[in-house]
Structure formats: C-alpha cells, structure tokens
Enzyme design. Structure first.
Site, PDB file in Angstrom:
ATOM      1  N   CYS A  46       0.820  -1.213   0.000  1.00 24.78           N
ATOM      2  CA  CYS A  46       0.000   0.000   0.000  1.00 24.78           C
ATOM      3  C   CYS A  46       0.855   1.265   0.000  1.00 24.78           C
ATOM      4  O   CYS A  46       0.523   2.246  -0.677  1.00 24.78           O
ATOM      5  CB  CYS A  46      -0.950   0.009   1.187  1.00 24.78           C
ATOM      6  SG  CYS A  46      -0.166  -0.183   2.809  1.00 24.78           S
ATOM      7  N   HIS A  81      -2.207   1.175   7.173  1.00 23.97           N
ATOM      8  CA  HIS A  81      -2.471   1.306   5.737  1.00 23.97           C
ATOM      9  C   HIS A  81      -2.037   2.686   5.259  1.00 23.97           C
ATOM     10  O   HIS A  81      -1.990   3.649   6.039  1.00 23.97           O
ATOM     11  CB  HIS A  81      -3.964   1.102   5.462  1.00 23.97           C
ATOM     12  CG  HIS A  81      -4.315   0.953   4.018  1.00 23.97           C
ATOM     13  ND1 HIS A  81      -3.760  -0.005   3.204  1.00 23.97           N
ATOM     14  CD2 HIS A  81      -5.165   1.656   3.222  1.00 23.97           C
ATOM     15  CE1 HIS A  81      -4.262   0.089   1.991  1.00 23.97           C
ATOM     16  NE2 HIS A  81      -5.107   1.107   1.963  1.00 23.97           N
ATOM     17  N   ASP A 105      -8.421   4.607  -1.777  1.00 28.98           N
ATOM     18  CA  ASP A 105      -7.826   3.390  -1.215  1.00 28.98           C
ATOM     19  C   ASP A 105      -7.138   2.581  -2.312  1.00 28.98           C
ATOM     20  O   ASP A 105      -7.783   2.130  -3.273  1.00 28.98           O
ATOM     21  CB  ASP A 105      -8.907   2.555  -0.537  1.00 28.98           C
ATOM     22  CG  ASP A 105      -8.342   1.539   0.426  1.00 28.98           C
ATOM     23  OD1 ASP A 105      -7.249   1.002   0.155  1.00 28.98           O
ATOM     24  OD2 ASP A 105      -8.991   1.283   1.459  1.00 28.98           O
TER      25      ASP A 105
END
Length: 503
Positions: A56, A162, A180
């Site tokens: 990520c 994240h 995201d």
C-alpha cells in the site's frame, strides 16, 4: 465446488461513505463546486491497485509521483520511464516489504529518493487543525498531494496499518476522500476528518512511533539532469558502505601524499559492480514520433544535459581524473568496465526496444537488432545533435520498430561522424565525467581523514560545491542528497529523520 479466497469486503458505512454511492456522488459534486477536488483529477488519472497485499505504501507513492509527472530517470519497461512499485526499493528490499509492509519513515525516504519535495508530519508532532489546513491546501491544488498513514480499525475495516492518498475534501461536512489503493478490498470512500486524524494518531507496532501524513510535491527543477545514483542493483548497500564508511579509513593512510594518491586510493579500491551505482541519463523515443527533428522541448532538455556535461569536464577535478585514468594500470580496468562506445549503446537500445513488442521487460533475447546507426544532424541554427538509432524486429519477422536515443555530448573536436559533417564526433558521457561527478558528490566529511593538511585543503577546494557553476552545483547537491538518504537507510535512521537532505 467451493473456491478458496476472498472477493472484496463490504465497506463499513458508517463511518465511511462509498464514493460511488448516491451520498458519495453528492459529496463529490458539492466538493467540486467548492474547489476542493482540484487534486482529484490528476490522482484519478494514475490511480492504481497495489500489486501485493503489503504494497500500500509503494502503490500510494508511485501513484502520487506519476500524478506529479516526476521523471524517475530510469526505465520501467521498454524505453518508458515510469514509476512502478517495483522501482521503489532504495530504502527497503522489496521482498521485505512484500512480507511485512513498510514504515512511514521509509515511505518518506522513498519519496525523497525519487526526487520529490516532501514534508512529513507524525501525528504526535502536529495537530488536527494543521492537518485540516494541509488537506485543504492539497485538495485546492493539483501540484501537491497528501498521503495518509492510518489504522483501518478506527473505520471498522479489517486490517491494521495502511497508506492511501487523499483525493478530495468536503469542507462543510469536514470529510476527506480516501483513494484506497487496496481496490481489491475497499472502494474509494469518504471519511470524517476527525476520525481520520484518530486513525493517524496511532502507534505503528513495528517501529513504536506514531503514524502521520506527508505532503508530496514536485521540485522546481528535475532532480537529476544528467547523473543519478541507482539502487536497482543489489550491490548498492555494499557500494554505499564502501564509499561512506570504508573510503575515509583508506584515505587516512600515511601514503596519501598528494591529489594523485587520493584519487588512486579511491579508484583502485572501488568494489565490483560499481558501474551499476551511478548512471548517466539519456532520453529514448520511437523514431516515428518526430522523424529526424528534435522538438523544442527535446532540444531544451538535451541542451541542459550537455551544459551539465560541459561544466563537469571544465572542472579542475575532471582533469585530474582524466590524467589518472590515462596513466595508471591499476585503474585502467575500471575505465574499461565503465566505458561504453556509442555502438554498444546502440546495441543496448535495440535490446531494450524489443520490449516494446513484448509489452514487458526481460524478453529482449526473443528479438534481434537488424540495424544500428550512430548519426549526427544539425537543426537550423543549433549545435549538432547525436542520435543513436536501432531497428528491432521480432522473431517472426513480421514487425519492426525504430528507436532513437538522444545522447548528451560535449562538442570535442575528434573524427567526424558517419554523416560527414565536420566537428560532429562529440564525446558522450563516459567514465571520466561519471567518476568526476561521483567524487564531487561524495559527502564533504569523506575527505576529513586525510592527514596531510595541504592535500586536505587541495582536495576540499577541488570538490567544493561553492566553486561550481549554478547548474552543476544543483546537480551535485542533489547527488549528495541521495548519498545522505542512502546512509539513513543503511544506518536504519529513516524513522528518526524525516526531513529532506540539507542541500
């Protein structure tokens, strides 16, 4: 028969609002009207899904770097320079990131190393009001993007730490749009800024430090005009250790009596694969894009590279390096390893160009170079330009592609090129100037162990950035900054120091 695995997750709502929902669309429309979605359009153009469950941080950064149109200075696939997760490996081995993820400090380090301007803030050293101001600033502009490091648990989502970019802001509702990068899991969604702040104001168990956010923007000039340090080869750690830790010890020898001894000590002890550590950057294009003409933009970029090359070759240090490379057998092998003729460059380009047909790198052995050519032509009123061309054909013989590389050169008076124009056999970047650039870029404290004060003063004068013309000075200071970032990575201090290198 049941199939193992997961197909997405249901987005917990509230607290999040799905971007594609009716409410999400309404928030988007209102935010556009209020001017707080300006950064969204660049980001959405380069929105990507992380290619590994723990990538990520890498996906967020490569997405932002591409949105800012920052040139990585090295190839992704074929001739194309483009940021990809696989290229963000200078601060942490990819296998380690794949297994355990990456910390906030190392993503900041990667952004610096990639040539971006970065301002990073841990939540315990900032406030929600400051964060909101930065969100507002980035979402009302398309030249700055914000990456947030947060804990998913505060949003009732599965998972823990994240990274994702912030794509927009709704001021009236005080909600931020998270783009995201784990799109296989959750879609883009709006979240309340106070809750996002809580999610950032958590401790990363891997480091014991707070999470936070970073502002990433583009520097006013390309970070590397002609030279760049490369971390792609696995030997970069040992090479950087040698240059920053071992070399000062070698220079403390009583045998270092003059500048020739200093340079000989350095060049004679360079480790294997050293040529993979510092590179010169050329520009590649398809032949049909402009025929034999250079666009004004291409001419401008090439002229800047050639001016940097000329300024390197005009330094007194370059003359010392050239003299040593010509005179000592102990460094002749180094020169031979680093030197590439334009013919070899042409052959290499053909192999790289083959990847255009393959659609990915690593298949160039399935193609052949039918023809290579080094040519030189002059645009009206301009200096002659050197272009290395290659024609690549696929194994079936039913497709071919011409590839050009625009080679920065110094206009040395040597033999004429194949086009027959006088004075047009220029010198492309080679071992002499690459080594000179490296010596200029070494951290100033490298030389402090030299015991002879006269020699110390002389070498410090030769490598002083203050004595360089402005263009070369910026290039060298950028390389010094890369050295400092590598040292932080090597010494595991990227979490302690988030600031840009002080150059």
């Amino acid at each position: 028969m049941a199939m193992a695995g997961l197909y997405r997750r249901v987005l917990p709502s509230p607290p999040a609002i799905d971007f594609a929902s009716n409410e999400g669309k309404q928030l988007f429309q209102e935010a556009i009207q209020n001017g707080t979605m300006e950064g969204f359009f660049k980001l959405i153009s380069y929105f990507q899904t992380q290619s590994e469950p723990a990538y990520c941080g890498l996906a967020s950064l490569s997405m932002v770097l591409n949105a800012l149109a920052i040139d990585p200075g090295r190839k992704w696939k074929g001739p194309w320079r483009w940021f990809d997760e696989s290229m963000l490996d200078c601060c942490e081995p990819l296998e380690k990131v794949k297994a355990k993820g990456i910390s906030f400090g190392k993503v900041v380090c990667l952004a610096h190393c990639a040539g971006a301007k970065v301002e990073a803030f841990r939540s315990n050293l900032s406030t929600i009001d400051d964060f909101r101001k930065h969100v507002m600033a980035c979402t009302t502009s398309d030249d700055c993007h914000l990456i947030s490091s947060y804990h998913r648990g505060l949003f009732k989502q599965t998972g823990s730490g994240h990274f994702s970019p912030i794509g927009g802001y709704h001021a009236e509702k005080d909600m931020a749009l998270i783009l995201d990068v784990a799109r296989f899991k959750y879609p883009p969604h709006w979240v309340p800024v106070p809750l996002l702040w809580e999610a950032m104001n958590t401790i990363d168990e891997a480091t014991g430090l707070h999470r936070g956010f970073m502002l990433v923007s583009k520097l006013h000039r390309a970070p590397a005009l002609l030279y760049t340090l490369s971390c792609k080869h696995e030997s970069w750690v040992s090479i950087s250790k040698h240059l920053m830790d071992d070399l000062p010890v070698l220079l403390s020898s009583e045998n270092v009596k003059d500048i020739k001894d200093v340079l000989s000590t350095l060049l004679s002890n360079l480790p294997p694969n050293f040529a993979e550590f510092i590179k010169w950057v050329a520009e590649v294009r398809r032949q049909e894009e402009n025929g034999q003409k250079l666009s004004e933009e291409e001419k401008g970029r090439l002229a800047i590279k050639e001016e940097v090359l000329k300024q390197v070759q005009d330094t007194p240090l370059y003359k010392h390096v050239t003299s040593l490379l010509l005179s000592e057998d102990s460094v002749c092998q180094l020169k031979a390893e680093m030197e590439s003729s334009l013919t070899n460059v042409a052959a290499s380009i053909c192999c790289q160009g083959a990847d255009i047909f393959a659609g990915r790198s690593g298949l160039s052995d399935r193609f052949c170079c039918r023809q290579t050519c080094v040519r030189c032509y002059r645009a009206t009123g301009d200096n002659p330009a050197t272009v290395v061309s290659g024609t690549v054909v696929n194994g079936n013989g039913n497709g071919e592609q011409g590839v050009d590389v625009l080679v920065p050169t110094s206009q040395a008076k040597t033999s004429c090129c194949s086009s027959g124009q006088n004075g047009c056999s220029p010198m492309h970047p080679g071992s002499n100037d690459v080594l000179t650039a490296l010596l200029l870029a070494l951290p100033p404290q490298t030389w402090s162990h030299i015991k002879d004060m006269k020699v110390l003063q002389e070498i410090e004068n030769l490598v002083s950035a203050e004595n360089l013309p402005p263009l070369l000075q910026e290039e060298i200071l950028h390389l010094r900054g890369q050295f400092l970032l590598l040292k932080r990575c090597k010494d595991n201090k990227v979490e302690e120091d988030l600031a840009a290198p002080p150059f």
